[in-house]
Structures are given as C-alpha cells and as structure tokens.
Motif scaffolding. Structure first.
Motif, mmCIF file in Angstrom:
data_model
loop_
_atom_site.group_PDB
_atom_site.id
_atom_site.type_symbol
_atom_site.label_atom_id
_atom_site.label_comp_id
_atom_site.label_asym_id
_atom_site.label_seq_id
_atom_site.Cartn_x
_atom_site.Cartn_y
_atom_site.Cartn_z
ATOM 1 N N ALA A 38 0.826 -1.207 0.000
ATOM 2 C CA ALA A 38 0.000 0.000 0.000
ATOM 3 C C ALA A 38 0.861 1.259 0.000
ATOM 4 O O ALA A 38 0.532 2.250 -0.644
ATOM 5 C CB ALA A 38 -0.920 -0.007 1.214
ATOM 6 N N LYS A 39 1.980 1.217 0.729
ATOM 7 C CA LYS A 39 2.819 2.413 0.794
ATOM 8 C C LYS A 39 3.341 2.781 -0.593
ATOM 9 O O LYS A 39 3.335 3.942 -0.994
ATOM 10 C CB LYS A 39 3.997 2.175 1.743
ATOM 11 N N CYS A 40 3.769 1.755 -1.343
ATOM 12 C CA CYS A 40 4.287 1.986 -2.696
ATOM 13 C C CYS A 40 3.172 2.527 -3.591
ATOM 14 O O CYS A 40 3.412 3.409 -4.420
ATOM 15 C CB CYS A 40 4.851 0.686 -3.254
ATOM 16 N N TYR A 62 -1.002 8.297 9.187
ATOM 17 C CA TYR A 62 0.156 7.562 8.661
ATOM 18 C C TYR A 62 1.022 8.545 7.851
ATOM 19 O O TYR A 62 0.514 9.213 6.938
ATOM 20 C CB TYR A 62 -0.407 6.447 7.777
ATOM 21 N N TYR A 65 1.296 9.766 3.654
ATOM 22 C CA TYR A 65 0.443 10.662 2.841
ATOM 23 C C TYR A 65 1.064 12.058 2.743
ATOM 24 O O TYR A 65 1.181 12.613 1.653
ATOM 25 C CB TYR A 65 -0.975 10.785 3.425
ATOM 26 N N CYS A 115 -7.931 6.981 6.431
ATOM 27 C CA CYS A 115 -7.536 5.635 6.849
ATOM 28 C C CYS A 115 -8.434 5.182 7.999
ATOM 29 O O CYS A 115 -8.544 5.871 9.000
ATOM 30 C CB CYS A 115 -6.080 5.668 7.303
ATOM 31 N N ASP A 147 -7.511 4.163 2.847
ATOM 32 C CA ASP A 147 -6.509 3.164 3.225
ATOM 33 C C ASP A 147 -7.167 2.179 4.189
ATOM 34 O O ASP A 147 -7.513 2.528 5.321
ATOM 35 C CB ASP A 147 -5.330 3.899 3.888
ATOM 36 N N ALA A 149 -5.789 -0.754 5.274
ATOM 37 C CA ALA A 149 -4.756 -1.727 5.656
ATOM 38 C C ALA A 149 -5.110 -2.518 6.922
ATOM 39 O O ALA A 149 -4.570 -3.608 7.142
ATOM 40 C CB ALA A 149 -3.415 -1.012 5.839
ATOM 41 N N SER A 179 0.339 -6.792 4.555
ATOM 42 C CA SER A 179 1.372 -6.593 5.585
ATOM 43 C C SER A 179 0.863 -6.831 6.996
ATOM 44 O O SER A 179 1.523 -7.477 7.808
ATOM 45 C CB SER A 179 1.928 -5.170 5.503
ATOM 46 N N LYS A 180 -0.313 -6.287 7.328
ATOM 47 C CA LYS A 180 -0.782 -6.347 8.704
ATOM 48 C C LYS A 180 -1.720 -7.531 8.951
ATOM 49 O O LYS A 180 -2.177 -7.729 10.068
ATOM 50 C CB LYS A 180 -1.465 -5.032 9.097
ATOM 51 N N ARG A 188 6.159 -8.130 0.804
ATOM 52 C CA ARG A 188 5.656 -7.025 -0.025
ATOM 53 C C ARG A 188 4.516 -7.456 -0.946
ATOM 54 O O ARG A 188 4.749 -7.971 -2.047
ATOM 55 C CB ARG A 188 6.775 -6.378 -0.883
HETATM 56 C C1 LIG Z 1 1.649 -0.363 7.340
HETATM 57 C C2 LIG Z 1 0.739 0.539 6.627
HETATM 58 C C3 LIG Z 1 0.737 0.610 5.235
HETATM 59 C C4 LIG Z 1 1.851 -0.011 4.432
HETATM 60 O O1 LIG Z 1 1.562 -1.177 3.934
HETATM 61 P P1 LIG Z 1 2.560 -1.906 2.945
HETATM 62 O O2 LIG Z 1 1.610 -2.732 2.162
HETATM 63 O O3 LIG Z 1 3.496 -2.692 3.791
HETATM 64 O O4 LIG Z 1 3.264 -0.897 2.101
HETATM 65 C C5 LIG Z 1 -0.188 1.403 4.600
HETATM 66 N N1 LIG Z 1 -1.076 2.131 5.305
HETATM 67 C C6 LIG Z 1 -1.085 2.111 6.635
HETATM 68 C C7 LIG Z 1 -2.058 2.937 7.364
HETATM 69 C C8 LIG Z 1 -0.172 1.323 7.342
HETATM 70 O O5 LIG Z 1 -0.159 1.354 8.675
#
Ligand SMILES: *Cc1c(COP(=O)(O)O)cnc(C)c1O
Length: 336
Positions: A38-40, A62, A65, A115, A147, A149, A179-180, A188
């Motif tokens: 998600a970050k990418c 987070y 952004y 988010c 978001d 996540a 990721s979480k 990844r």
């Molecule tokens: C950890 C996190 C991400 C990142 O996720 P990746 O898929 O590891 O890049 C994105 N958004 C939030 C709010 C997060 O805490």
C-alpha cells in the motif's frame, strides 16, 4: 514445472481479492491493481495526481500521505509551521470529536486521504461517518484515497471497505495490504482498487491513467509474493489470518487494561493493533524518552503522525505475548 518468461499462469490473485474482500460490492477483478504494498501504491497515486493538487489528511495520520505530498511538491516549504503548509489541509481527529473530523470546517481539496481503522489512533469510522465523507467528496469533486490496511481488525459493526457506502465507486480509490494481516511487511504484497466508475472531471477513467503509471514505473509484484497472497486467501489461509489478528487484538486488550488501570485515557486497540495513550500536557517525545530510558521499551511519539498527535504515544500490539506481558509489567512499575 515450465513457466514461460514474464507470464504468471497461476490462479488469478485479482479475482481472489475481489471475491474475498469485495464479494457483493460490485468490485471486479479488472478494478484491482496488485502491488508490492500500500505504501508503494500511495506514492504511485501521488505520481498520478501530480504536484498541482490540494490534499486533506486526518491529523494524526500515517506519515506516508503527507511525506509523499511534500516530495511531489504539493506543499509550500517556505512556510515554517507545518499546519500552515499551503496545500495540505489537516483534519484534526481528537477524542473530542471521536477521531472523526468536523467536515464543516474542512476546506475543499482535490484529494482526501482517509484511513480506517486509523494508524496511529486505532479509531474506526462508522457507516454514518463514511456516508458523510463520501457526500463531502461528491459535493467538492474530491477523490478519496481510502486506506483499509487494518480493515480485517474491525470487530465493531463498521464498514470494512469504503465501497460499502453507496456512491463511493464514483469518488473513491481503496488501497490495502497483506502486511498487517499475514506478516507480509517484508514479502511485499498489497493492492489498490480503482473502480471503472471513478472518472476525472473530463470523463476520463482514473484507472486507465493509473494503469499507465503502474506499467511504466513498476512491473508487478513477484510471482512468489502473489503465490503467498493466494495461499492467504484460501480457506486455510483466511483462518490463519483471522487467528493471528485475534491474537494481536488480545495483545491490544492487555495493553489497554494496563494503561487504563494506571489511570490513563486510552483510545483505539478495539478495532486495530494500536493503542493510543494520552499524556495530557506532556510532549510526546518526552514521554517516549522516559519510557525508553526507564523501561527499555520502544513506543512511537504521537507527534510524529502530525501536530494533532502531540501529547499521545502509540503502543503497538504486534509482538509475542511474553514480551507484551513483560512490557506491561514494566509500565506498571513506572507509572504506579
Ligand atoms: C503499514 C501501513 C501501510 C503499508 O503497507 P505496505 O503494504 O506494507 O506498504 C499502509 N497504510 C497504513 C495505514 C499502514 O499502517
């Protein structure tokens, strides 16, 4: 097994994501972009939006952004006070407003990052609040980047996807991650949903532009990571993810009980792996340093997530049970 170069012949991860997370919401596999996280994707979305846009973010939020907005040049770096940054609107989220911004005071922006459950506050938005957000975006011609996540951590009766809100497909993008849910922070793997109903003001589909960016700047997540993602979405994998999320939420409860028993006001943790602890009148960094020096525990200073996080620390529930119990024991000694 012979696999021809450059082509993935396995089962379709996009279809599995669509049916697992968006089963009856009308999201199709062709609306989904599989990514390396998600970050990418947040940074690739910034490439899509460009530098000539205004952003709104929850405050605290987070950091990716705001930081990717600054890198894109969406801010006026000559203004010293971060709250005054020209093109970023900070939507204050505090215990007083139940961690949901007062939208009547938020100015119109092109993009709204949102988010839920939020990192760092652990707060989750209700259906009614998300309906307000979608209406706000419609009224202003904004695109929401939602978001999700931590959506699988939700146990209250709150939406797990923005697309549960009627009309959201015309105003929202959703980004999410393994990721979480499955400890994929190093493997990844994530995804972004851009519904074909989401159009720029000239009628051009946003997904077509994003596809061009993804194909130019990225060649897709690795087959190995995708195979791992598919395993996560099998019935056995889904159960394993639910179990590990349940385990982290038990950690959250232990952390909440510890701080509450010491008389602190504690937020989050119920629908998220983060507990948000208030130290009124103190600086987040001072509290962070005190806990580090006196108990050798690492927390995260709330002010790192935006000015609205000042006076709070974020405590993570991602840990082994023994370590969480030991940490809570030390905190009880420090603050008894
Ligand atoms: C950890 C996190 C991400 C990142 O996720 P990746 O898929 O590891 O890049 C994105 N958004 C939030 C709010 C997060 O805490």
């Amino acid at each position: 097994m012979v696999v021809s170069a450059g082509r993935w012949h396995g089962p379709n991860l996009r279809a599995a994501i669509a049916s697992t997370f968006y089963g009856d919401l009308g999201i199709e596999e062709t609306d989904i972009f599989v990514s390396d996280g998600a970050k990418c994707d947040i940074s690739r979305l910034q490439l899509l939006f460009g530098s000539n846009v205004k952003m709104a973010v929850q405050d605290p939020s987070y950091p990716a952004y705001v930081d990717s907005s600054v890198i894109m040049g969406q801010t006026d770096l000559f203004q010293k006070d971060i709250e005054q940054y020209g093109n970023i609107e900070y939507m204050r989220c505090t215990p007083e407003n139940g961690f949901f911004p007062d939208l009547s005071t938020v100015s119109k922006t092109d993009i709204i990052f949102f988010c839920s459950p939020n990192n760092p506050t652990g707060s989750v938005a209700s259906r009614d609040q998300l309906m307000q957000l979608v209406q706000f975006a419609k009224d202003n011609g904004s695109i929401i980047v939602y978001d999700s996540a931590y959506a699988m951590y939700i146990s209250d009766d709150c939406p797990q996807s923005i697309f549960e809100i009627p009309g959201a497909k015309e105003v929202a993008i959703e980004t999410s991650s393994f990721s979480k849910y499955a400890g994929f922070t190093g493997v990844r793997l994530g995804w972004t949903v851009i519904p074909k109903e989401l159009l720029f003001s000239d009628g051009f589909p946003v997904a077509k532009d994003f596809n061009r960016i993804v194909c130019t700047c990225f060649n897709g997540s690795s087959n190995i990571a995708q195979a791992g993602g598919l395993a996560c979405l099998s019935s056995e994998g889904l159960k394993a993810m639910k179990d590990v999320i349940g385990f982290y939420k038990e950690n959250s409860e232990i952390i909440i009980d510890t701080f509450a028993s010491l008389g602190f006001n504690v937020y989050g943790g119920k629908n998220a792996p983060y507990v948000w602890v208030h130290f009124p009148g103190r600086s987040s960094w001072d509290v962070f340093a005190e806990i580090l020096e006196k108990t050798h525990l690492v927390t995260t200073p709330g002010s790192g997530f935006g000015p609205g996080g000042e006076g709070f620390i974020r405590v993570s529930a991602f840990g082994h049970r023994g370590n969480v119990l030991e940490a809570c024991k030390r905190l009880k000694q420090l603050y008894k």
